[in-house]
Motif scaffolding. Structure first.
Motif, PDB file in Angstrom:
ATOM      1  N   ASP A  24     -17.110   2.612  21.114  1.00 35.11           N
ATOM      2  CA  ASP A  24     -16.072   1.902  20.503  1.00 35.11           C
ATOM      3  C   ASP A  24     -16.132   2.022  18.788  1.00 35.11           C
ATOM      4  N   SER A  25     -15.087   2.672  18.157  1.00 32.70           N
ATOM      5  CA  SER A  25     -15.295   2.938  16.837  1.00 32.70           C
ATOM      6  C   SER A  25     -15.027   1.631  15.971  1.00 32.70           C
ATOM      7  N   GLY A  26     -14.166   0.742  16.528  1.00 34.98           N
ATOM      8  CA  GLY A  26     -14.076  -0.667  15.912  1.00 34.98           C
ATOM      9  C   GLY A  26     -12.590  -0.602  15.202  1.00 34.98           C
ATOM     10  N   THR A  66      -8.718  -0.590  16.032  1.00 34.84           N
ATOM     11  CA  THR A  66      -7.875  -0.824  17.012  1.00 34.84           C
ATOM     12  C   THR A  66      -6.529  -0.339  16.680  1.00 34.84           C
ATOM     13  N   GLY A 124      -9.103   5.140  15.359  1.00 37.77           N
ATOM     14  CA  GLY A 124      -8.780   4.565  16.583  1.00 37.77           C
ATOM     15  C   GLY A 124      -8.584   5.354  17.477  1.00 37.77           C
ATOM     16  N   GLN A 125      -8.119   4.856  18.808  1.00 41.60           N
ATOM     17  CA  GLN A 125      -7.665   5.826  20.068  1.00 41.60           C
ATOM     18  C   GLN A 125      -6.392   6.423  20.077  1.00 41.60           C
ATOM     19  N   ARG A 174     -11.811  -1.420  10.868  1.00 39.71           N
ATOM     20  CA  ARG A 174     -13.133  -1.996  11.182  1.00 39.71           C
ATOM     21  C   ARG A 174     -13.430  -3.168  10.218  1.00 39.71           C
ATOM     22  N   LYS A 182      -1.033   1.990  22.991  1.00 39.25           N
ATOM     23  CA  LYS A 182      -1.414   3.180  23.170  1.00 39.25           C
ATOM     24  C   LYS A 182      -0.458   4.156  23.572  1.00 39.25           C
ATOM     25  N   GLN A 201      -9.203  10.876  22.690  1.00 38.78           N
ATOM     26  CA  GLN A 201      -9.957   9.935  21.548  1.00 38.78           C
ATOM     27  C   GLN A 201     -10.564  10.735  20.716  1.00 38.78           C
TER      28      GLN A 201
END
Lengths: 110, 113
Positions: free
Chosen positions: B1-3, B5, B105-106, B26, B9, A42
């Motif tokens: 959480d960055s917002g 998505t 995002g992740q 976001r 994953k 991340q």
């Protein structure tokens, strides 16, 4: 194009130690961001710092735009600080269109 | 959480296949960026969309394409996949005013076998 260089490439610290990470860039920029990539991949925003100094808890950053470098300070390091630290600057006139350095891989030992 | 998505994953697929990665920016952000992180190339900018239109291109292969929809979500399409396309793909978003910070995002971890 603009070049971004980070040093050192690797850093091993004992828990509680302090460290300074450096980011040099080859051209003037109006934006610089520092990120932490944790072991799960991340990318976490640390600082948005085009110039001056900012602090957030044990972390602080300073950018000297006229001399084209930025420093990230980590004090009283913890094992959760481990990961890769990236700096990035924009190119092409867009703030999110970033060029990343190769990163500094930090390992904090208990 | 960055917002921001991203889905899925993780993705495992075979060579020659096509996949689609999805990103929701976001709230309020009009710009979406795609990045690829591989072991040998590091983090590289691929492409930017702003309010539905392509704004900038980076090191994006011709086999890859992207689009941004009216609701501002974006998709990155990767086709004729090769082993070397295995990487972590990130989406980022930022606001429309100058000097706006980019949030990531992740990521989607793509493995091509």
């Amino acid at each position: 194009g603009i070049q971004v260089e980070q040093s050192p490439p690797d850093l091993i610290l004992q828990e509680g130690a302090n460290s300074t990470l450096r980011c040099n860039f080859s051209d003037s920029v109006n934006n610089l961001q520092w990120f932490h990539q944790n072991p799960w991949g991340q990318l976490i925003n640390l600082f948005y710092i085009p110039s001056g100094t900012k602090q957030n808890g044990r972390l602080s950053a300073t950018t000297v735009a006229t001399e084209r470098y930025s420093l990230l300070y980590i004090s009283s390091s913890q094992t959760t600080d481990s990961g890769v630290y990236f700096c990035a600057v924009p190119y092409g006139g867009s703030q999110g269109n970033l060029i990343f350095g190769k990163g500094t891989k930090l390992s904090v030992k208990p | 959480d960055s917002g921001v998505t991203q889905t899925p994953k993780h993705l495992i697929t075979a060579t020659g296949q096509r996949v689609t990665l999805r990103c929701s920016p976001r709230s309020g952000d009009l710009s979406v960026y795609w990045y690829q992180q591989s072991l040998d190339q590091g983090l590289q900018f691929l492409i930017q969309y702003y309010n539905g239109e392509e704004r900038a291109k980076g090191n994006i292969l011709e086999r890859f394409s992207a689009q941004q929809f009216p609701d501002l979500h974006s998709e990155l399409n990767l086709s004729s996949l090769e082993l070397g396309d295995s990487a972590l793909y990130f989406c980022a978003s930022s606001g429309q005013s100058s000097g706006t910070e980019a949030f990531f995002g992740q990521g989607t971890r793509l493995t091509v076998v």
